[in-house]
Design an enzyme around this catalytic site. Sequence first.
Site, PDB file in Angstrom:
ATOM      1  CD  GLU A 112     -54.249  19.795 -18.190  1.00 26.26           C
ATOM      2  OE1 GLU A 112     -55.354  19.347 -17.814  1.00 26.26           O
ATOM      3  OE2 GLU A 112     -53.279  19.920 -17.423  1.00 26.26           O
TER       4      GLU A 112
ATOM      5  CD  GLU B   4     -52.159  23.392 -15.424  1.00 26.54           C
ATOM      6  OE1 GLU B   4     -52.292  22.381 -14.689  1.00 26.54           O
ATOM      7  OE2 GLU B   4     -53.072  23.826 -16.149  1.00 26.54           O
TER       8      GLU B   4
END
Length: 734
Positions: free
Chosen positions: A498, A602
Site C-alpha cells: 500500500e 485484502e
Amino acid sequence: MADSRHFDARPDRERTRRSHTRPRREHGERRTPRDKPERRAYRNKPDEHRDRSSPERRDRRKKRIPRETPDRSPRHRPCSPERRRRYDPPSYTSTERSSNPLSFDSLAKLDAHNQRNSRQLQEKEQLLAPKEKDRGYERRRKEKVASGRILKDKTKHRRKSEYGREKRRVVSGPLAEEGGVRKRGGYIAEESGKKRFGRRCWIAVLVIVLLLVILIPVGIYASKKRGGGGGSGGSSDDGPAPANANLKDINESDIPATAKNTYFDPFTWYDTMDFNVTYTTETVGGLPVMGLNSKWDDSAQANGNVPALDKQWAYGTMPIRGVNLGGWLSIEPFITPSFFQSYKPNQGIIDEYTLTKELGPQKAAKTLEKHYAMFIKEDDFQQIQAAGFDHVRIPYSYWAVTTYPGDPYVPKISWRYLLRAIEYCRKYGLRVNLDLHALPGSQNGWNHSGRQGPISWLNGTDGALNVQRSLDIHTQLSTFFAQPRYKNVIAIYGLANEPKMIALPTSAVLDWETKAAAIVRKSGMQQYIVVGDGFLGLSKWKGQLSGVQNVMLDVHQYTIFNKNQINYPHQKKIQYACQGWTEQMQQSVNVATGFGPTICGEWSQADTDCALYLNNVNTGSRWEGTLPTGDPTTSVTTPDCPPNSGGCSCGKANADPSSYSDDYKQWLTMYAEAQMVSFEAGWGWFYWTWVTESATQWSWKAGMAAGILPKKTWQRDFNCTTSVPDFKDLPESY
C-alpha cells in the site's frame, strides 16, 4: 500453707497501673510509704481483714457515706488509710508468711475459711459458665503459639481470680521484672484483657476489599480479551511456554563466547520448536540461515483441487484462495489491541514504533518474540489448509532484516519466525506470498507501516536515503529467497504494501518499483512480483510497468473505508460486490482494458469500521461520525451509516457473534461469498485476516467458528447468479 488464690499476688508493676484511680492528696499531705510501721501493721492483720469478700468488709462498705465539702467533690476527698488500703491491697510473699508460725487452732480456722471460700468460688464459676460459653470465652482464651505448630489453651497455665481476670505465672529473673512472655524469636509483652479489632485491622480489611473490587473485574476483562472476545481466538499469551526440548541435543558450551546472547545463541530464543538449533554463522545475502534444516520436501498438496508444490500452478485460470497473517510479524493495533490498551491516550503509544520505544530494547524484544511464538503456531497452518486455502500472504517489516540509527524496532528476531512459517506452509502444501509491509521511512504513514505520521519514503528530508535503504533491503531479501529451496514454496514476492500514491509522486513510485523489480530478477528470483495499486484505482494502471515480466497488480477492496459506500444498505453492498467489483476485476485482468494480472490482496466481511483501533488507536469511526482527522478530505464528523437507519451505533456491530440474528448471519455469509466470486473474476484473493484478538468480522478463523464464513473456501451457497434479497427485516443500524 494458705491458698494463694485469696491474695493479690500481682507484681508491683501491675498494681501501679491502677495508681491513677487513687484519690488525690490534699496540698501538703504526705503519702505513707509502704515500709512504714502503719503499713506493716496492716499486713500482719488476721486473714479476715484481708478478705475483701468477708461480711465485715461488705457491711463497712455499705455504711460508708461520701463526705462533701464546699470546695471539693466526693471524688477529691482526702485519702484515708482505710481508703488507701482499699485501692492498694497488700502483697504477701512466702517469706513473710513463713516468718509468722500459726497455732493449731489458727490452722483449723484457716482450713475452714478456705473450704468456705472454695465452695463460694465453685458456685460463682457455675453461674459464670453459661455466660462464658455464650460469649465465646473459651475460643478467645485460645491463641496460636508463635511457632505456628499447635494451639494451646492458656487457661491450663493460668488461674482465675475472684474478679474474673487471669493471673500470671510467677517466674523469676528479668522476665518477671519486665512482665513479658517468651515466645519463638524473643520476648513479647503478655496479652491481657479482651482483644480488640483495632483501627489498623479495619484499614487493612478496607484495603483488601478495595483491591479485590479493582482486580477481579480487571482479571475477568483481561481473561475475556485473551480468550478472543468475539470468538476470534487469538492472543499473544495463549497457551503454555514452549518446551524447547531440542536444546537437550546440544551443549551450551558449543556456542562461542562471541555469539553468546546474540541472534546465533539458541539458548536465548523464547521458542526453539521445529528450528535447527545447531550453531552456524552461515548467511545468504547477509541474512542468517540458522534455524533451517538442510533438507526439504515440496510434495505436499493443500487440497485435492490444487496441484502439489512441486507441480505448476496455472495462474490466471486457477484462482488463488488465500488468507493473510496480519498483525503477526508487523503489529497492527486493531488486530492485537492488547498491546495498546494499557496505555493512556496522552502517552501517545499508537504503533509499533512508539510501542517498542516505550518498552525499551530488552523488554520489547522479550514481549514481541513471545508474540511471534504464540500468536501464530503450526496448528494455525494446519487449520488454514483444512479450511480450503491454498495460499498464505505473510506481512513482515524491514526490521526483520536490519535497523537504522534511531530505530527502536526489535531487529531480526521476526526473521527467524518468518523462515519457520515458510517451512510450515511447505509442510501443508500452502504457497507463500511474501509481503514487505513496512519500508524505511514508511511508505504510507499508517500505523501498520510501523510508524504513523508523515511519510518519509520518497518524501521529506530523508526521502532519498530511505529509497536507497529499501532497495538495499530487497537486494538482501531476493538474494536469500533465490535459493533453490524456495523455488516452489514462494510463489509471489511483494515489493511494498500500500504505497500511498495519492500522496506521493506517481512517477517516483513507479520508478522505484521498476528498480526494485530489476534487483529481484538480477538476484535470480523468477516468481511473480506484486505491486500495490496505490489507491489510484485499477483503471489508472493500464500500460504501467509494461517492461517488467511476471508482475501482478494488488488491489485492496473495502466498502467501509470508501466515502458513500460504507452507508450502502445491506442489499446494495452485496449488489456492489457482485457487479461493481466484478466488473473492475474483469477490466483490469484484460491487458486491452487494464493492467493485466490482478489480485485482491485484502478484503473482509465487515460492514462497519467499528472495530477497536481500526482507524488508529484512540480514534472513533466513520459509522458513528467520530473521526475528526484534521484533514477536511478525510474527517467524518457526522454519522455515515445507511440513511433512515434509526441511529448509528458501534455497540451491536462489535457484539459477540452469538448474539447475531439469523438474518444478519445470512447477510454476512452472502456478503463474503459475493466478494469471493467477484475477486475470482481476477486471479484470486487473500482474506484479511486469519486471526484477531477481538474483531470477529476481520477473522476468518472466528467467522468460520461463528457460522458466518464457509467451512471450505469453495463451498458456497451464493454465487451472484441469483437475485439479492432485500433483507427488509434486518435493521440497517448495525
